[in-house]
Each structure stands twice: as structure tokens, then as C-alpha cells.
Motif scaffolding. Structure first.
Motif, PDB file in Angstrom:
ATOM      1  N   SER A 133     -26.495 -24.784  -1.833  1.00  0.00           N
ATOM      2  CA  SER A 133     -26.938 -24.432  -0.755  1.00  0.00           C
ATOM      3  C   SER A 133     -28.162 -23.286  -0.542  1.00  0.00           C
ATOM      4  N   THR A 134     -28.041 -22.256  -1.089  1.00  0.00           N
ATOM      5  CA  THR A 134     -29.153 -21.334  -1.390  1.00  0.00           C
ATOM      6  C   THR A 134     -30.545 -21.891  -1.763  1.00  0.00           C
ATOM      7  N   SER A 135     -30.212 -22.589  -2.834  1.00  0.00           N
ATOM      8  CA  SER A 135     -31.510 -23.024  -3.547  1.00  0.00           C
ATOM      9  C   SER A 135     -32.141 -23.939  -2.682  1.00  0.00           C
ATOM     10  N   VAL A 136     -31.326 -24.892  -2.155  1.00  0.00           N
ATOM     11  CA  VAL A 136     -32.305 -25.746  -0.986  1.00  0.00           C
ATOM     12  C   VAL A 136     -32.902 -25.410   0.179  1.00  0.00           C
ATOM     13  N   VAL A 137     -32.218 -24.254   0.695  1.00  0.00           N
ATOM     14  CA  VAL A 137     -32.671 -23.493   1.857  1.00  0.00           C
ATOM     15  C   VAL A 137     -33.920 -22.809   1.426  1.00  0.00           C
ATOM     16  N   MET A 138     -33.697 -22.109   0.309  1.00  0.00           N
ATOM     17  CA  MET A 138     -35.084 -21.467  -0.049  1.00  0.00           C
ATOM     18  C   MET A 138     -36.194 -22.229  -0.150  1.00  0.00           C
ATOM     19  N   VAL A 139     -35.958 -23.394  -0.843  1.00  0.00           N
ATOM     20  CA  VAL A 139     -37.167 -24.432  -0.893  1.00  0.00           C
ATOM     21  C   VAL A 139     -37.730 -25.015   0.473  1.00  0.00           C
ATOM     22  N   SER A 140     -36.605 -25.077   1.289  1.00  0.00           N
ATOM     23  CA  SER A 140     -36.980 -25.551   2.560  1.00  0.00           C
ATOM     24  C   SER A 140     -37.865 -24.309   3.263  1.00  0.00           C
ATOM     25  N   ILE A 141     -37.351 -23.242   3.340  1.00  0.00           N
ATOM     26  CA  ILE A 141     -38.184 -22.139   3.760  1.00  0.00           C
ATOM     27  C   ILE A 141     -39.663 -21.943   3.206  1.00  0.00           C
ATOM     28  N   ALA A 142     -39.678 -22.090   2.150  1.00  0.00           N
ATOM     29  CA  ALA A 142     -40.906 -21.890   0.970  1.00  0.00           C
ATOM     30  C   ALA A 142     -41.848 -23.209   1.401  1.00  0.00           C
ATOM     31  N   GLN A 143     -41.438 -24.539   2.028  1.00  0.00           N
ATOM     32  CA  GLN A 143     -42.046 -25.636   2.263  1.00  0.00           C
ATOM     33  C   GLN A 143     -42.424 -26.230   0.858  1.00  0.00           C
ATOM     34  N   GLY A 144     -41.133 -26.217  -0.132  1.00  0.00           N
ATOM     35  CA  GLY A 144     -41.524 -27.144  -1.556  1.00  0.00           C
ATOM     36  C   GLY A 144     -41.030 -28.546  -1.246  1.00  0.00           C
ATOM     37  N   GLU A 211     -38.248 -32.806  12.784  1.00  0.00           N
ATOM     38  CA  GLU A 211     -39.767 -32.233  12.344  1.00  0.00           C
ATOM     39  C   GLU A 211     -40.382 -31.419  13.256  1.00  0.00           C
ATOM     40  N   ALA A 212     -40.126 -31.936  14.489  1.00  0.00           N
ATOM     41  CA  ALA A 212     -40.690 -31.170  15.883  1.00  0.00           C
ATOM     42  C   ALA A 212     -40.030 -29.971  15.853  1.00  0.00           C
ATOM     43  N   HIS A 213     -38.805 -29.782  15.512  1.00  0.00           N
ATOM     44  CA  HIS A 213     -38.071 -28.452  15.720  1.00  0.00           C
ATOM     45  C   HIS A 213     -37.807 -27.773  14.363  1.00  0.00           C
ATOM     46  N   ARG A 214     -38.680 -28.013  13.452  1.00  0.00           N
ATOM     47  CA  ARG A 214     -38.521 -27.373  12.156  1.00  0.00           C
ATOM     48  C   ARG A 214     -38.597 -25.931  12.037  1.00  0.00           C
ATOM     49  N   GLN A 215     -38.982 -25.412  12.712  1.00  0.00           N
ATOM     50  CA  GLN A 215     -39.153 -23.696  12.894  1.00  0.00           C
ATOM     51  C   GLN A 215     -37.661 -23.273  13.629  1.00  0.00           C
ATOM     52  N   GLN A 216     -37.456 -24.082  14.746  1.00  0.00           N
ATOM     53  CA  GLN A 216     -35.925 -23.562  14.867  1.00  0.00           C
ATOM     54  C   GLN A 216     -35.044 -23.648  13.883  1.00  0.00           C
ATOM     55  N   LEU A 217     -34.919 -24.846  13.363  1.00  0.00           N
ATOM     56  CA  LEU A 217     -34.030 -24.985  12.261  1.00  0.00           C
ATOM     57  C   LEU A 217     -34.081 -24.117  10.954  1.00  0.00           C
ATOM     58  N   ARG A 218     -35.421 -23.630  10.965  1.00  0.00           N
ATOM     59  CA  ARG A 218     -35.549 -22.589   9.879  1.00  0.00           C
ATOM     60  C   ARG A 218     -34.860 -21.461  10.078  1.00  0.00           C
ATOM     61  N   VAL A 219     -34.932 -20.914  11.431  1.00  0.00           N
ATOM     62  CA  VAL A 219     -34.215 -19.834  11.936  1.00  0.00           C
ATOM     63  C   VAL A 219     -32.760 -19.975  11.430  1.00  0.00           C
ATOM     64  N   PHE A 220     -32.164 -21.042  11.662  1.00  0.00           N
ATOM     65  CA  PHE A 220     -30.747 -21.264  11.465  1.00  0.00           C
ATOM     66  C   PHE A 220     -30.301 -21.374  10.083  1.00  0.00           C
ATOM     67  N   ASP A 221     -31.363 -21.935   9.299  1.00  0.00           N
ATOM     68  CA  ASP A 221     -31.274 -21.430   7.704  1.00  0.00           C
ATOM     69  C   ASP A 221     -31.088 -19.985   7.361  1.00  0.00           C
ATOM     70  N   GLN A 222     -31.942 -19.197   7.855  1.00  0.00           N
ATOM     71  CA  GLN A 222     -32.024 -17.807   7.881  1.00  0.00           C
ATOM     72  C   GLN A 222     -30.707 -17.194   7.988  1.00  0.00           C
ATOM     73  N   LEU A 223     -30.144 -17.415   9.354  1.00  0.00           N
ATOM     74  CA  LEU A 223     -28.864 -16.885   9.843  1.00  0.00           C
ATOM     75  C   LEU A 223     -27.693 -17.165   8.724  1.00  0.00           C
ATOM     76  N   ILE A 224     -27.828 -18.412   8.337  1.00  0.00           N
ATOM     77  CA  ILE A 224     -26.673 -18.530   7.216  1.00  0.00           C
ATOM     78  C   ILE A 224     -26.622 -17.932   5.897  1.00  0.00           C
ATOM     79  N   ILE A 225     -27.994 -17.698   5.550  1.00  0.00           N
ATOM     80  CA  ILE A 225     -28.251 -16.741   4.579  1.00  0.00           C
ATOM     81  C   ILE A 225     -27.906 -15.301   4.781  1.00  0.00           C
ATOM     82  N   LEU A 226     -28.260 -14.879   5.751  1.00  0.00           N
ATOM     83  CA  LEU A 226     -27.640 -13.396   6.244  1.00  0.00           C
ATOM     84  C   LEU A 226     -26.037 -13.475   6.307  1.00  0.00           C
ATOM     85  N   VAL A 227     -25.300 -14.370   6.486  1.00  0.00           N
ATOM     86  CA  VAL A 227     -24.079 -14.382   6.578  1.00  0.00           C
ATOM     87  C   VAL A 227     -23.474 -14.467   5.089  1.00  0.00           C
TER      88      VAL A 227
END
Length: 356
Positions: A133-144, A211-227
């Protein structure tokens, strides 16, 4: 002759916000520090004994994350990601070869019974597979390269079931024969494979929305990382994993784990550039190849080290690495994502200049 109206002097913009942003110091880093502080003050709230179903929340959150990733994936993208064997070879070699070799290289530095037990714990950590989970989330946030990240993280989890026991038995001689991890494979399928497959099935209909809501989904990713960070530190504090060590010992071990992470991160970066990886592939290699799975480590430790090493001592380096890798990688992924976004925004203007 009328005089022209005086022009207001431009107001200088404070450089601090831009500098802080470039350094990765934003709301997310602050939230990470707050999460660690809350875990220290009240570890019971985020531990296994808490009435809050944290495990179910994080498991469901991870499944939702991968469902949205599937929405953004087409079968063509996934097939292209699987064919990138150079990237897969570098990532898996870093996870299962480079990590253990570094641990073996520093073995002479650990003398004495307590130091040798600590080294065994560190070596066990280095043999573990990457997180999913965290590997893929980080790649998504970093736009890999997201399809390649999903493939690598999933394959790493499966390879770890075989490779980790081989390394441990070969070097530490625990004598554990077989590891029954059918439940872990089922969990991997439920949290990753099924949500991604379901998302891909709906890609044609809802892919553009994702794709249009990519930034909002990124915030959701970050919230899961915080938890995940919060609950990881809560478990460490609640189980008193630090009680047998002085504060200086813990700080030294934490510094060692940070050094290990940064060293692996740097080596993979150098290798990726020598092999002329694209920016997207390099991001995938460093963020997938530098992680270690706490889930696999906890399950494997109970089997491979039965009655040989105190479980708290064994898991201490892993708990520290797990939490610190999320914090460090989160800041790095944020910075990488901003750089990639800037590059993508600059590319059209560069093309327009050339066309002129």
C-alpha cells in the motif's frame, strides 16, 4: 504638461513559503509530526486494544485507494508496466539482494550478545519484502509509473514468502522449514488485486472522472498514510518496545534506520540513472525498492524466530524503520510530485517556443 500618475512600487513577496514548499515542509509534514506526538501522549487510542477499529479502517482505506488506482488504469497501461523488466529487476534486486548485503557488510560492527541480537533483528528486517500500500501510494503522490508500482509491490509480497525464509535460514540458522502464509496471500488479493481489477473494469466509464479528481484522491491517500503512521507509533509505545533501551540507544538505532533508508534510496537512484530510466520509472524504483513490510515481518517473525529472540527486540528495528520510512518517503514523494508537476507544466510552453 500633465505628469504621469505615479506607479505603485511592487510589493516584495516573502520568499519563505516558496522555500518551505521546496523543502517539503507543508501541512502534511506537520500532520506527520502531530500524529507521532499524539501516539506518544496517548498510545492506547491507536493500539490494538483500542475500541476504534483501526485495522478495519486502514484495511478498507487501502482497498479504496487501490480501487481508485484501478479506475485510472487501462489494460494497455498495465501490460506496458509489466513488460518493463529492467525496472522490475532493479526493484526486486534492491529489496532482496542489496538490502541483506548491506546488513552483512556491517556485521563486524556488532560485538557482544546484545549487539549480535540487535544485528540479527536488523538483518531480518533487510530480508523482508516491500510494502504494497505505502509503496504504491508514494509512487502515486510522486507521479511515478503507477502500473509498474502495483506490479512490483504485489510481486515483492509474493516473493518474500519464499526469499525471506531462505535468507534467514542461511545466515541466522533458525531451522524454520515452511511458512504457512495462505492468509497473507488472501489478504493481498482482497486489498490489492480485487480492488484494482474492479477499478479497471470500470475504467472506461469512470476513468476520466478519476483523472479529473486526482488531487482530491491524493489527499485521501495522504490521510490513510497519516493513520498508518499514527497506529504504527501507537503500537510501538503501547507495547513498550523501547523499555529495554536507553534513549541514546533508541536515537542511535533510529539514526541507523534513517541512514539505511537514505543509502538504499541513493543507490537505487544512481543505478536508475546509470540505466537511463525515465523519471517515472526512477520514482517507482526508489519508492518500491526502499520499503520494508511490517505485516510480513510480524507474521514471519513468529514462525522463523520461535523461542530464539524476544519478539519485542526482534521487531524494534522493523517498527522504527516502518514508521520512519513512511515519514521520510512522504516528504520525498511530496517534493518529487511537485517537481514532476512543474516539468509537465513547463513542457507545453517549451514546445510552443520551439514551434515559434
Amino acid at each position: 504638461m500633465p505628469h504621469p500618475a505615479p506607479t505603485a512600487a511592487p510589493v516584495a513577496t516573502p520568499p519563505a513559503p516558496g522555500l518551505l514548499t521546496r523543502l517539503g515542509i507543508d501541512w502534511f509534514l506537520g500532520a506527520l509530526l502531530v500524529a507521532v506526538g499524539l501516539a506518544y501522549v496517548a498510545p492506547g487510542i491507536g493500539s490494538k486494544t483500542s475500541p476504534v477499529p483501526w485495522s478495519a479502517l486502514t484495511t478498507g482505506g487501502v482497498a479504496v485507494i487501490f480501487f481508485f488506482y484501478g479506475l485510472r488504469l487501462s489494460t494497455e497501461k498495465l501490460r506496458a508496466g509489466m513488460r518493463n523488466w529492467h525496472l522490475h529487476l532493479v526493484t526486486q534486486s534492491a529489496t532482496f539482494v542489496l538490502f541483506p548485503l548491506l546488513a552483512l557488510a556491517v556485521r563486524p560492527l556488532f560485538e557482544g550478545a546484545k549487539a549480535e541480537a540487535l544485528w540479527a533483528s536488523i538483518f531480518f528486517l533487510t530480508t523482508l519484502p516491500s510494502t504494497v500500500s505505502t509503496s504504491v501510494v508514494m509512487v502515486s503522490i510522486a507521479q511515478g509509473n503507477l502500473p509498474a508500482a502495483i506490479f512490483n509491490a504485489s510481486i515483492s509480497s509474493l516473493l518474500g514468502i519464499l526469499v525471506t525464509p531462505v535468507w534467514v535460514n542461511m545466515v541466522l540458522h533458525t531451522g524454520a522449514a515452511q511458512v504457512g502464509l495462505g492468509g497473507m496471500v488472501a489478504s493481498l488479493g482482497g486489498q490489492v488485486v480485487v480492488p484494482v481489477a474492479l477499478g479497471m473494469l470500470l475504467n472506461a466509464r469512470f476513468g476520466a472522472w478519476a483523472e479529473a479528481h486526482r488531487q482530491q484522491l491524493r489527499v485521501f491517500d495522504q490521510l490513510i498514510i497519516l493513520v498508518l503512521v499514527y497506529t504504527s507509533f501507537c503500537e510501538s509505545f503501547a507495547e513498550n518496545l523501547f523499555q529495554d533501551y536507553r534513549a541514546l540507544d533508541i536515537l542511535g538505532l533510529a539514526a541507523g534506520m534513517i541512514t539505511l533508508f537514505l543509502l538504499i534510496f541513493g543507490l537505487i537512484t544512481v543505478i536508475s540513472r546509470l540505466l537511463h530510466f525515465s523519471d517515472e520509472d526512477r520514482i517507482t524504483a526508489v519508492f518500491c525498492g526502499s520499503k520494508k513490510s511490517l505485516v510480513h515481518g510480524t507474521v514471519l517473525a513468529k514462525v522463523l524466530f520461535a523461542n530464539t529472540i524476544a519478539l519485542g527486540t526482534l521487531l524494534l528495528p522493523l517498527m522504527l524503520y516502518h514508521a520512519l520510512q513512511i515519514m521520510l518517503a512522504s516528504v520525498m514523494a511530496q517534493a518529487a510530485g511537485r517537481r514532476m508537476k512543474a516539468q509537465h507544466q513547463a513542457a507545453p510552453s517549451s514546445v510552443a517556443t520551439i514551434n515559434k
